[in-house]
Design a protein around this motif. Structure first.
Motif, PDB file in Angstrom:
ATOM      1  N   GLU A 151     -10.908 -10.578  11.434  1.00  0.00           N
ATOM      2  CA  GLU A 151     -10.001  -9.842  12.302  1.00  0.00           C
ATOM      3  C   GLU A 151     -10.334  -8.350  12.314  1.00  0.00           C
ATOM      4  N   GLU A 152     -10.671  -7.816  11.150  1.00  0.00           N
ATOM      5  CA  GLU A 152     -11.018  -6.398  11.063  1.00  0.00           C
ATOM      6  C   GLU A 152     -12.260  -6.088  11.891  1.00  0.00           C
ATOM      7  N   LEU A 153     -13.229  -6.990  11.855  1.00  0.00           N
ATOM      8  CA  LEU A 153     -14.454  -6.790  12.636  1.00  0.00           C
ATOM      9  C   LEU A 153     -14.165  -6.841  14.132  1.00  0.00           C
ATOM     10  N   ILE A 154     -13.285  -7.741  14.526  1.00  0.00           N
ATOM     11  CA  ILE A 154     -12.906  -7.820  15.940  1.00  0.00           C
ATOM     12  C   ILE A 154     -12.156  -6.561  16.349  1.00  0.00           C
ATOM     13  N   ASP A 155     -11.187  -6.155  15.520  1.00  0.00           N
ATOM     14  CA  ASP A 155     -10.404  -4.952  15.829  1.00  0.00           C
ATOM     15  C   ASP A 155     -11.280  -3.712  15.950  1.00  0.00           C
ATOM     16  N   ALA A 156     -12.325  -3.661  15.121  1.00  0.00           N
ATOM     17  CA  ALA A 156     -13.213  -2.498  15.126  1.00  0.00           C
ATOM     18  C   ALA A 156     -14.185  -2.510  16.300  1.00  0.00           C
ATOM     19  N   GLY A 157     -14.217  -3.606  17.037  1.00  0.00           N
ATOM     20  CA  GLY A 157     -15.132  -3.703  18.179  1.00  0.00           C
ATOM     21  C   GLY A 157     -16.589  -3.788  17.774  1.00  0.00           C
ATOM     22  N   LYS A 158     -16.854  -4.354  16.599  1.00  0.00           N
ATOM     23  CA  LYS A 158     -18.221  -4.366  16.074  1.00  0.00           C
ATOM     24  C   LYS A 158     -18.983  -5.653  16.378  1.00  0.00           C
ATOM     25  N   ILE A 159     -18.279  -6.716  16.771  1.00  0.00           N
ATOM     26  CA  ILE A 159     -18.962  -7.997  16.985  1.00  0.00           C
ATOM     27  C   ILE A 159     -18.703  -8.489  18.403  1.00  0.00           C
ATOM     28  N   MET A 160     -19.588  -9.345  18.891  1.00  0.00           N
ATOM     29  CA  MET A 160     -19.524  -9.774  20.286  1.00  0.00           C
ATOM     30  C   MET A 160     -18.812 -11.113  20.445  1.00  0.00           C
ATOM     31  N   ALA A 161     -18.263 -11.322  21.615  1.00  0.00           N
ATOM     32  CA  ALA A 161     -17.774 -12.632  22.014  1.00  0.00           C
ATOM     33  C   ALA A 161     -18.982 -13.489  22.396  1.00  0.00           C
ATOM     34  N   VAL A 162     -18.979 -14.731  21.943  1.00  0.00           N
ATOM     35  CA  VAL A 162     -20.182 -15.559  22.087  1.00  0.00           C
ATOM     36  C   VAL A 162     -20.082 -16.584  23.220  1.00  0.00           C
ATOM     37  N   ASP A 163     -18.951 -16.645  23.898  1.00  0.00           N
ATOM     38  CA  ASP A 163     -18.689 -17.739  24.850  1.00  0.00           C
ATOM     39  C   ASP A 163     -19.797 -17.911  25.887  1.00  0.00           C
ATOM     40  N   ASP A 164     -20.152 -16.839  26.584  1.00  0.00           N
ATOM     41  CA  ASP A 164     -21.141 -16.952  27.664  1.00  0.00           C
ATOM     42  C   ASP A 164     -22.486 -17.427  27.144  1.00  0.00           C
ATOM     43  N   TYR A 165     -22.887 -16.887  25.996  1.00  0.00           N
ATOM     44  CA  TYR A 165     -24.188 -17.247  25.433  1.00  0.00           C
ATOM     45  C   TYR A 165     -24.206 -18.698  24.959  1.00  0.00           C
ATOM     46  N   PHE A 166     -23.126 -19.104  24.278  1.00  0.00           N
ATOM     47  CA  PHE A 166     -23.064 -20.478  23.773  1.00  0.00           C
ATOM     48  C   PHE A 166     -23.051 -21.469  24.938  1.00  0.00           C
ATOM     49  N   ASN A 167     -22.246 -21.201  25.925  1.00  0.00           N
ATOM     50  CA  ASN A 167     -22.152 -22.119  27.063  1.00  0.00           C
ATOM     51  C   ASN A 167     -23.476 -22.236  27.810  1.00  0.00           C
ATOM     52  N   LYS A 168     -24.203 -21.142  27.864  1.00  0.00           N
ATOM     53  CA  LYS A 168     -25.453 -21.124  28.624  1.00  0.00           C
ATOM     54  C   LYS A 168     -26.617 -21.691  27.840  1.00  0.00           C
ATOM     55  N   TRP A 169     -26.688 -21.408  26.529  1.00  0.00           N
ATOM     56  CA  TRP A 169     -27.908 -21.681  25.778  1.00  0.00           C
ATOM     57  C   TRP A 169     -27.777 -22.735  24.690  1.00  0.00           C
ATOM     58  N   ALA A 170     -26.590 -23.250  24.420  1.00  0.00           N
ATOM     59  CA  ALA A 170     -26.467 -24.310  23.418  1.00  0.00           C
ATOM     60  C   ALA A 170     -27.003 -25.623  23.984  1.00  0.00           C
ATOM     61  N   SER A 171     -27.751 -26.344  23.176  1.00  0.00           N
ATOM     62  CA  SER A 171     -28.305 -27.631  23.606  1.00  0.00           C
ATOM     63  C   SER A 171     -27.195 -28.673  23.708  1.00  0.00           C
ATOM     64  N   PRO A 172     -27.447 -29.782  24.405  1.00  0.00           N
ATOM     65  CA  PRO A 172     -26.436 -30.849  24.473  1.00  0.00           C
ATOM     66  C   PRO A 172     -26.005 -31.345  23.094  1.00  0.00           C
ATOM     67  N   THR A 173     -26.942 -31.447  22.163  1.00  0.00           N
ATOM     68  CA  THR A 173     -26.589 -31.900  20.812  1.00  0.00           C
ATOM     69  C   THR A 173     -25.666 -30.913  20.134  1.00  0.00           C
ATOM     70  N   VAL A 174     -25.968 -29.622  20.254  1.00  0.00           N
ATOM     71  CA  VAL A 174     -25.119 -28.594  19.662  1.00  0.00           C
ATOM     72  C   VAL A 174     -23.731 -28.610  20.289  1.00  0.00           C
ATOM     73  N   LYS A 175     -23.666 -28.703  21.613  1.00  0.00           N
ATOM     74  CA  LYS A 175     -22.368 -28.722  22.282  1.00  0.00           C
ATOM     75  C   LYS A 175     -21.540 -29.930  21.865  1.00  0.00           C
ATOM     76  N   GLU A 176     -22.199 -31.058  21.686  1.00  0.00           N
ATOM     77  CA  GLU A 176     -21.477 -32.254  21.252  1.00  0.00           C
ATOM     78  C   GLU A 176     -20.930 -32.075  19.842  1.00  0.00           C
ATOM     79  N   ALA A 177     -21.759 -31.557  18.943  1.00  0.00           N
ATOM     80  CA  ALA A 177     -21.328 -31.363  17.556  1.00  0.00           C
ATOM     81  C   ALA A 177     -20.158 -30.393  17.464  1.00  0.00           C
ATOM     82  N   PHE A 178     -20.208 -29.331  18.238  1.00  0.00           N
ATOM     83  CA  PHE A 178     -19.185 -28.293  18.156  1.00  0.00           C
ATOM     84  C   PHE A 178     -17.933 -28.628  18.963  1.00  0.00           C
ATOM     85  N   SER A 179     -17.946 -29.768  19.646  1.00  0.00           N
ATOM     86  CA  SER A 179     -16.756 -30.188  20.381  1.00  0.00           C
ATOM     87  C   SER A 179     -15.987 -31.293  19.667  1.00  0.00           C
TER      88      SER A 179
END
Length: 555
Positions: free
Chosen positions: A133-161
């Motif tokens: 939470e502190e890292l998010i509040d400080a604005g130091k880390i990125m949101a990963v949604d766009d990258y994960f949705n675009k570049w995760a393989s089908p196997t990765v998406k299945e595992a993480f769902s």
């Protein structure tokens, strides 16, 4: 590790219609992995596999240095079989600007960097939700949604769902700040390991209840089954330094026998979520542990030892009983047989309590979170790394056809893989950036069931599990399938609530101090009731409301 043949991979990828990779495959045939200049990283329009950056891209990561991880001579956390695989096969050069031992030290290191407003490494593994939470509040880390949705393989998406709850801790305003490190689904379960030779020597039967376990502990401690005349036998070895509910050598099965698990949020009979440590069922469990401490069934060092240290007592032949995950067969129990001639052990179901209850502390569907610096330029490269690791679960894949690395978790003998490695297996998975296997929830349970029922090992991971031997296959099957319903799941997996951020650290400290004082006999059992009142008044009641609000929003 052998280099991947791209022609075969193109055929595979065509079946999942990854257009961007097909372009890469057709760009170059032969035995070499596809190469591309790193400047085209944002041009990939789909998941990458079988891809190598040329020139290499450099990624930095601040890492947890775990003393129990073993390296071959000449290797270390910065240069080992896995980091070389990353560079040689993927074109990713990993740099490690700093390492620390222990999560507390990692938390302190990251907070120091935050307070000094210093640049963070590209990647870090974070376990503490408050620090996340502190890292998010400080604005130091990125949101990963766009990258994960675009570049995760089908196997990765299945595992993480498989379990959406794994993502909850990373969520803020419908975005996810980090990628969770998944667990196996039932990470090891919990079994009761007992010295069978001692049971036989004393004419005892394996205990099925808390009362029967107490009789066994008393006999182990008072009747010198080890025969050294010193009366220094540890009845139940446990390591409570970090938590009452560690995976190895914990006491959560004692609490579970009375109907509540401390230090985790659990679903109550009324359907609401409550904090286990303040439920009325905790008090009789504390009374039992207090009694066992006074009688010498528990060692006085339980508050100073973690699970790893406590398990060493079982491995050294000093303790008679230990609760642990199924893979205790592969370390502490296995080492017992090496260290103590004539010793034997077996594993059993957890003991039931006075009302027939049984349970142990369930684990979250994630173990930590990989957070990414907001200025990181090579998210496509990290996703290539993640996609590649998860090819381990692809039965048609060629990347890890036999295992993770020849000479480490398997060896080639006359053109065939052998999983009993001469000189002992060297784990590769614990050298991953996550310090563990790229878990696919639920897959291990299926494999153990198949092997236990006599099925033929076909994939590399099935052959790896088969090489563990019948004792481990049986334990894995029992934990993951037969005894799975004894797990008491932890319900709250979300980000720290508003009041948690301000008051949780103090509440945790108060809880730990009170529980230890009661167990050690330094405070009367009745002080537990005062603790519950103080916990609620000190912010616990408001936190409980916030946790329930969160639960109602996601269920």
């Amino acid at each position: 590790m052998k280099k991947m043949k791209m022609n075969g991979y193109c055929a595979l990828l065509s079946t999942v219609m990854l257009a961007g990779l097909l372009a890469a495959c057709t760009a170059k045939n032969g035995d070499d992995a596809a190469k591309a200049d790193s400047s085209d990283k944002y041009k990939a329009d789909g998941p990458r596999l079988g891809y190598k950056y040329d020139p290499t891209v450099t990624i930095s990561m601040g890492r947890l240095n775990i003393p129990t991880i073993k390296y071959k001579e000449g290797e270390n956390i910065q240069d080992n079989v896995h980091t070389r695989w990353m560079k040689n096969e993927l074109g990713i050069d990993l740099k490690t600007p700093w390492t620390v031992q222990g999560w507390d030290n990692l938390n302190a290191k990251v907070r120091l960097l935050l307070s000094a407003n210093e640049e963070l490494p590209d990647l870090m593994l974070i376990q503490d939700p408050l620090l996340l939470e502190e890292l998010i509040d400080a604005g130091k880390i990125m949101a990963v949604d766009d990258y994960f949705n675009k570049w995760a393989s089908p196997t990765v998406k299945e595992a993480f769902s498989v379990d959406p709850a794994a993502w909850y801790v990373t969520k803020r305003n419908d975005k996810h700040y980090g990628i969770p490190t998944l667990t196996s689904g039932v990470p090891g379960g919990r079994l009761m390991f007992i010295r069978n030779d001692w049971l036989n020597k004393l004419g005892l039967q394996p205990p099925k209840t808390i009362d029967e376990l107490e009789k066994v502990l008393d006999a182990f401690v008072t009747k010198d089954p080890g025969g050294n005349g010193a009366k220094n036998t540890i009845g139940l070895t446990a390591g409570l330094k970090n938590s009452l509910i560690e995976q190895t050598a914990d006491v959560s099965p004692i609490f579970g026998a009375y109907g509540a698990i401390p230090s985790q949020w659990m679903k109550l009979k009324n359907g609401e979520i409550g904090y286990g440590s303040v439920q009325p069922e905790i008090k009789p469990a504390l009374a039992k542990l207090r009694e066992w401490m006074a009688k010498g069934y528990l060692t006085k060092e339980v508050a100073l030892s973690d699970g790893t240290k406590a398990s060493e007592a079982f491995a050294a032949g000093k303790a008679g009983v230990m609760f642990g995950p199924h893979h205790t067969n592969l370390n502490s129990a296995k080492n017992l047989l090496k260290n103590v001639p004539g010793a034997s052990y077996d594993f059993y179901a957890l003991p039931t309590g006075p009302d027939g209850k049984v349970g142990y502390a369930g684990e979250k569907s994630y173990s930590s979170v990989m957070v990414i610096n907001k200025n990181f330029k090579y998210m496509d490269a990290f996703m290539l790394y993640l996609n590649s690791l998860y090819e381990f679960w692809n039965p048609q894949g060629t990347l890890f056809r036999y295992g993770l690395a020849d000479g480490y978790d398997y060896v080639m003998v006359n053109g065939k893989p052998e999983y009993n490695v001469p000189g002992g297996k060297q784990e590769v998975k614990d050298k991953h950036l996550t310090n563990n296997r790229a878990y696919f929830p639920g897959k291990e349970a299926v494999i153990y069931k198949k092997l236990h029922e006599g099925g033929k090992a076909e994939s590399s991971i099935e052959k790896e599990f088969e090489a563990f031997g019948p004792m481990q296959i049986k334990a894995g099957h029992l934990s993951n399938n037969v005894y799975k319903n004894t797990e008491v799941p932890t319900i709250f997996t979300g980000a720290a609530t508003k009041t948690m951020k301000a008051k949780w650290e103090r509440l945790e400290k108060m809880e730990k101090e009170m529980f230890f004082r009661i167990i050690y006999g330094e405070a009367p059992l009745e002080d537990y009731d005062k603790f519950v009142q103080d916990w609620k008044a000190g912010g616990g009641e408001q936190i409980t409301k916030e946790v329930n609000d969160w639960y109602n929003s996601v269920k």
